[in-house]
Design a protein around this motif. Structure first.
Motif, PDB file in Angstrom:
ATOM      1  N   UNK A  67       0.832  -1.210   0.000  1.00 58.13           N
ATOM      2  CA  UNK A  67       0.000   0.000   0.000  1.00 58.13           C
ATOM      3  C   UNK A  67       0.863   1.256   0.000  1.00 58.13           C
ATOM      4  N   UNK A  68       1.956   1.242   0.763  1.00 57.03           N
ATOM      5  CA  UNK A  68       2.832   2.408   0.892  1.00 57.03           C
ATOM      6  C   UNK A  68       3.799   2.559  -0.274  1.00 57.03           C
ATOM      7  N   UNK A  69       3.869   1.570  -1.167  1.00 61.64           N
ATOM      8  CA  UNK A  69       4.796   1.634  -2.289  1.00 61.64           C
ATOM      9  C   UNK A  69       6.206   1.199  -1.954  1.00 61.64           C
ATOM     10  N   UNK A  70       6.433   0.677  -0.736  1.00 57.17           N
ATOM     11  CA  UNK A  70       7.766   0.205  -0.370  1.00 57.17           C
ATOM     12  C   UNK A  70       8.073  -1.148  -1.004  1.00 57.17           C
ATOM     13  N   UNK A  71       7.050  -1.933  -1.261  1.00 55.11           N
ATOM     14  CA  UNK A  71       7.180  -3.204  -1.958  1.00 55.11           C
ATOM     15  C   UNK A  71       6.186  -3.204  -3.105  1.00 55.11           C
ATOM     16  N   UNK A  72       6.480  -3.987  -4.132  1.00 61.93           N
ATOM     17  CA  UNK A  72       5.610  -4.015  -5.309  1.00 61.93           C
ATOM     18  C   UNK A  72       4.652  -5.206  -5.312  1.00 61.93           C
ATOM     19  N   UNK A  73       4.950  -6.238  -4.523  1.00 65.09           N
ATOM     20  CA  UNK A  73       4.091  -7.419  -4.526  1.00 65.09           C
ATOM     21  C   UNK A  73       4.193  -8.134  -3.196  1.00 65.09           C
ATOM     22  N   UNK A  74       3.070  -8.684  -2.738  1.00 62.01           N
ATOM     23  CA  UNK A  74       3.087  -9.576  -1.578  1.00 62.01           C
ATOM     24  C   UNK A  74       2.029 -10.643  -1.781  1.00 62.01           C
ATOM     25  N   UNK A  75       1.995 -11.591  -0.860  1.00 65.44           N
ATOM     26  CA  UNK A  75       1.039 -12.692  -0.918  1.00 65.44           C
ATOM     27  C   UNK A  75       0.350 -12.755   0.436  1.00 65.44           C
ATOM     28  N   UNK A  76      -0.935 -13.080   0.427  1.00 64.13           N
ATOM     29  CA  UNK A  76      -1.699 -13.118   1.673  1.00 64.13           C
ATOM     30  C   UNK A  76      -2.618 -14.331   1.687  1.00 64.13           C
ATOM     31  N   UNK A  77      -2.851 -14.870   2.877  1.00 58.37           N
ATOM     32  CA  UNK A  77      -3.830 -15.923   3.117  1.00 58.37           C
ATOM     33  C   UNK A  77      -4.442 -15.704   4.490  1.00 58.37           C
ATOM     34  N   UNK A  78      -5.711 -16.067   4.705  1.00 57.60           N
ATOM     35  CA  UNK A  78      -6.667 -16.641   3.756  1.00 57.60           C
ATOM     36  C   UNK A  78      -7.363 -15.539   2.975  1.00 57.60           C
ATOM     37  N   UNK A  79      -7.908 -15.900   1.819  1.00 55.55           N
ATOM     38  CA  UNK A  79      -8.510 -14.881   0.970  1.00 55.55           C
ATOM     39  C   UNK A  79      -9.771 -14.292   1.600  1.00 55.55           C
ATOM     40  N   UNK A  80     -10.430 -15.048   2.491  1.00 62.43           N
ATOM     41  CA  UNK A  80     -11.658 -14.561   3.091  1.00 62.43           C
ATOM     42  C   UNK A  80     -11.499 -13.279   3.876  1.00 62.43           C
ATOM     43  N   UNK A  81     -10.309 -13.037   4.430  1.00 68.04           N
ATOM     44  CA  UNK A  81     -10.085 -11.844   5.235  1.00 68.04           C
ATOM     45  C   UNK A  81      -9.672 -10.632   4.406  1.00 68.04           C
ATOM     46  N   UNK A  82      -9.298 -10.834   3.141  1.00 71.47           N
ATOM     47  CA  UNK A  82      -8.677  -9.767   2.362  1.00 71.47           C
ATOM     48  C   UNK A  82      -9.625  -8.636   1.974  1.00 71.47           C
ATOM     49  N   UNK A  83     -10.881  -8.895   1.595  1.00 73.84           N
ATOM     50  CA  UNK A  83     -11.739  -7.773   1.173  1.00 73.84           C
ATOM     51  C   UNK A  83     -11.871  -6.660   2.211  1.00 73.84           C
ATOM     52  N   UNK A  84     -11.807  -7.008   3.491  1.00 71.88           N
ATOM     53  CA  UNK A  84     -11.933  -5.994   4.546  1.00 71.88           C
ATOM     54  C   UNK A  84     -10.809  -4.970   4.497  1.00 71.88           C
ATOM     55  N   UNK A  85      -9.686  -5.306   3.842  1.00 71.29           N
ATOM     56  CA  UNK A  85      -8.560  -4.366   3.758  1.00 71.29           C
ATOM     57  C   UNK A  85      -8.943  -3.098   3.012  1.00 71.29           C
ATOM     58  N   UNK A  87     -11.724  -1.477   2.899  1.00 68.73           N
ATOM     59  CA  UNK A  87     -12.622  -0.562   3.612  1.00 68.73           C
ATOM     60  C   UNK A  87     -12.227  -0.329   5.061  1.00 68.73           C
ATOM     61  N   UNK A  88     -11.202  -1.040   5.545  1.00 65.29           N
ATOM     62  CA  UNK A  88     -10.737  -0.815   6.906  1.00 65.29           C
ATOM     63  C   UNK A  88     -11.586  -1.492   7.966  1.00 65.29           C
ATOM     64  N   UNK A  89     -12.027  -2.711   7.713  1.00 65.82           N
ATOM     65  CA  UNK A  89     -12.814  -3.465   8.686  1.00 65.82           C
ATOM     66  C   UNK A  89     -11.954  -4.548   9.338  1.00 65.82           C
ATOM     67  N   UNK A  90     -12.460  -5.080  10.457  1.00 69.94           N
ATOM     68  CA  UNK A  90     -11.901  -6.277  11.097  1.00 69.94           C
ATOM     69  C   UNK A  90     -10.410  -6.096  11.389  1.00 69.94           C
ATOM     70  N   UNK A  91      -9.549  -6.903  10.812  1.00 76.32           N
ATOM     71  CA  UNK A  91      -8.116  -6.791  11.079  1.00 76.32           C
ATOM     72  C   UNK A  91      -7.541  -5.461  10.628  1.00 76.32           C
ATOM     73  N   UNK A  92      -8.238  -4.789   9.722  1.00 79.65           N
ATOM     74  CA  UNK A  92      -7.716  -3.566   9.109  1.00 79.65           C
ATOM     75  C   UNK A  92      -8.396  -2.324   9.676  1.00 79.65           C
ATOM     76  N   UNK A  93      -9.018  -2.468  10.847  1.00 83.11           N
ATOM     77  CA  UNK A  93      -9.794  -1.349  11.401  1.00 83.11           C
ATOM     78  C   UNK A  93      -8.917  -0.151  11.756  1.00 83.11           C
ATOM     79  N   UNK A  94      -7.635  -0.363  12.021  1.00 84.01           N
ATOM     80  CA  UNK A  94      -6.753   0.760  12.332  1.00 84.01           C
ATOM     81  C   UNK A  94      -6.284   1.500  11.091  1.00 84.01           C
ATOM     82  N   UNK A  95      -6.372   0.807   9.929  1.00 83.57           N
ATOM     83  CA  UNK A  95      -5.902   1.446   8.705  1.00 83.57           C
ATOM     84  C   UNK A  95      -6.394   0.677   7.487  1.00 83.57           C
ATOM     85  N   UNK A  96      -7.171   1.347   6.660  1.00 89.51           N
ATOM     86  CA  UNK A  96      -7.617   0.740   5.403  1.00 89.51           C
ATOM     87  C   UNK A  96      -6.474   0.725   4.397  1.00 89.51           C
ATOM     88  N   UNK A  97      -6.555  -0.215   3.457  1.00 91.60           N
ATOM     89  CA  UNK A  97      -5.540  -0.347   2.400  1.00 91.60           C
ATOM     90  C   UNK A  97      -6.269  -0.315   1.049  1.00 91.60           C
TER      91      UNK A  97
END
Length: 328
Positions: A67-85, A87-97
């Motif tokens: 998000x900050x442009x410090x890296x160009x690619x990453x990988x994340x699991x599980x996919x179910x948690x990713x959409x919240x990024x 809008x800043x929900x759940x794990x991402x409540x302190x900062x939306x991406x």
């Protein structure tokens, strides 16, 4: 590598330096990053190079770095948690991406399981709530960065067991960062139970064999609540998957790897990375084909139409590749 579609291999004339973020250094994300680094650099300027960074936390830092442009690619699991990024929900409540976009989903059939030493005579969550044993449960830390630790606490809460309740029984969570650290504690008798993902890894089978641990079936209402609240779906383990598993086990899904970039990654870079993901996928597949399909931590064969189904929107250049290749 010979392409498997009619789209010729793209090339980028200029030399590029990219930063990828994998896992902690010895697991599947790093293997995926290494594969893509080689395939990408083969098709970019002669002085191109890719650095692969290791995680130091539970994974959120990787998404923030993209998000900050410090890296160009990453990988994340599980996919179910990713959409919240976004809008800043759940794990991402302190900062939306909000600027994250996807290149592909890489399939992986993982599950999230609580297993308890047989000494306690507990084989269901109902028995666990009734007996209230003072369990020391090894799991990942819920520190705001760890997807496993976040899921672990929500999983137990959905079954009516908060951390305060566990503590009132005389039990506690024994925190680690990585799955194998939790499983080794359980294997070696340092804890009474383990709550983890990575069921396809040999650490789980080794621990089950040594401790005779009993895996608890997830309750239907808990799985429904987790799906409705966090987007985490249900899954199962078949009878015989482990020695102590005599019937199919309802579980929480912890599946799939999503490859993430930022929405302003140059189109030619995103397009080439997506081409490499799809058109050189056999290179990754052959690293797992010595494993049975139901035991492989990356599911094979990789199917581009499935890879194009991502939990957040595709980068525009990735979407263009999938359309041109007939996968969208």
């Amino acid at each position: 590598m010979t392409a498997s579609s009619t789209i010729a291999s793209p090339h980028i004339a200029r030399s590029l330096t990219l930063n990828f973020i994998g896992d902690w250094g010895q697991a599947n994300f790093h293997r995926i990053c290494s594969w893509l680094a080689q395939e990408f650099c083969d098709r970019a300027g002669s002085r191109s190079r890719v650095a692969i960074w290791s995680l130091r936390d539970g994974g959120l830092e990787a998404m923030q770095a993209v998000q900050d442009g410090d890296a160009q690619m990453c990988i994340c699991t599980p996919v179910g948690l990713v959409p919240a990024a976004l809008t800043g929900k759940d794990m991402f409540r302190d900062r939306a991406l909000p600027d994250l976009r996807a290149l592909a989903t890489l399939p992986q059939n993982d599950r999230f399981v609580l297993a308890i030493a047989p000494d306690f005579g507990v084989s269901t969550f109902a028995e666990l709530r009734a007996k209230k044993p003072p369990l020391r449960i090894a799991t990942s830390i819920d520190d705001g960065t760890n997807f496993i630790g976040f899921t672990a606490r929500r999983y137990m809460e959905a079954h009516g067991i908060s951390e305060d309740m566990l503590n009132s029984w005389g039990g506690s969570y024994v925190n680690t960062v990585r799955p194998e650290q939790s499983l080794f504690l359980m294997r070696d008798g340092a804890v009474d139970a383990v709550l983890q993902e990575a069921v396809l890894a040999p650490w789980w089978a080794e621990m089950i064999r040594k401790r005779g641990a009993i895996a608890l079936p997830a309750e239907d209402q808990a799985l429904t609540a987790l799906e409705q609240t966090y987007g985490l779906h249900r899954n199962s383990l078949p009878a015989g998957f482990w020695e102590t598993l005599s019937t199919d086990l309802p579980t929480l899904d912890f599946s799939d790897f999503v490859v993430l970039v930022r929405n302003d990654l140059p189109d030619d870079v995103a397009y080439l990375l997506t081409w490499c993901l799809c058109e050189t996928r056999q290179v990754l597949e052959q690293q797992y084909r010595h494993l049975p399909q139901d035991r492989s931590p990356v599911s094979y064969p990789l199917v581009p139409k499935d890879m194009a189904r991502t939990p957040i929107p595709l980068h525009p250049a990735a979407a263009r590749f999938y359309r041109e290749a007939g996968h969208l």
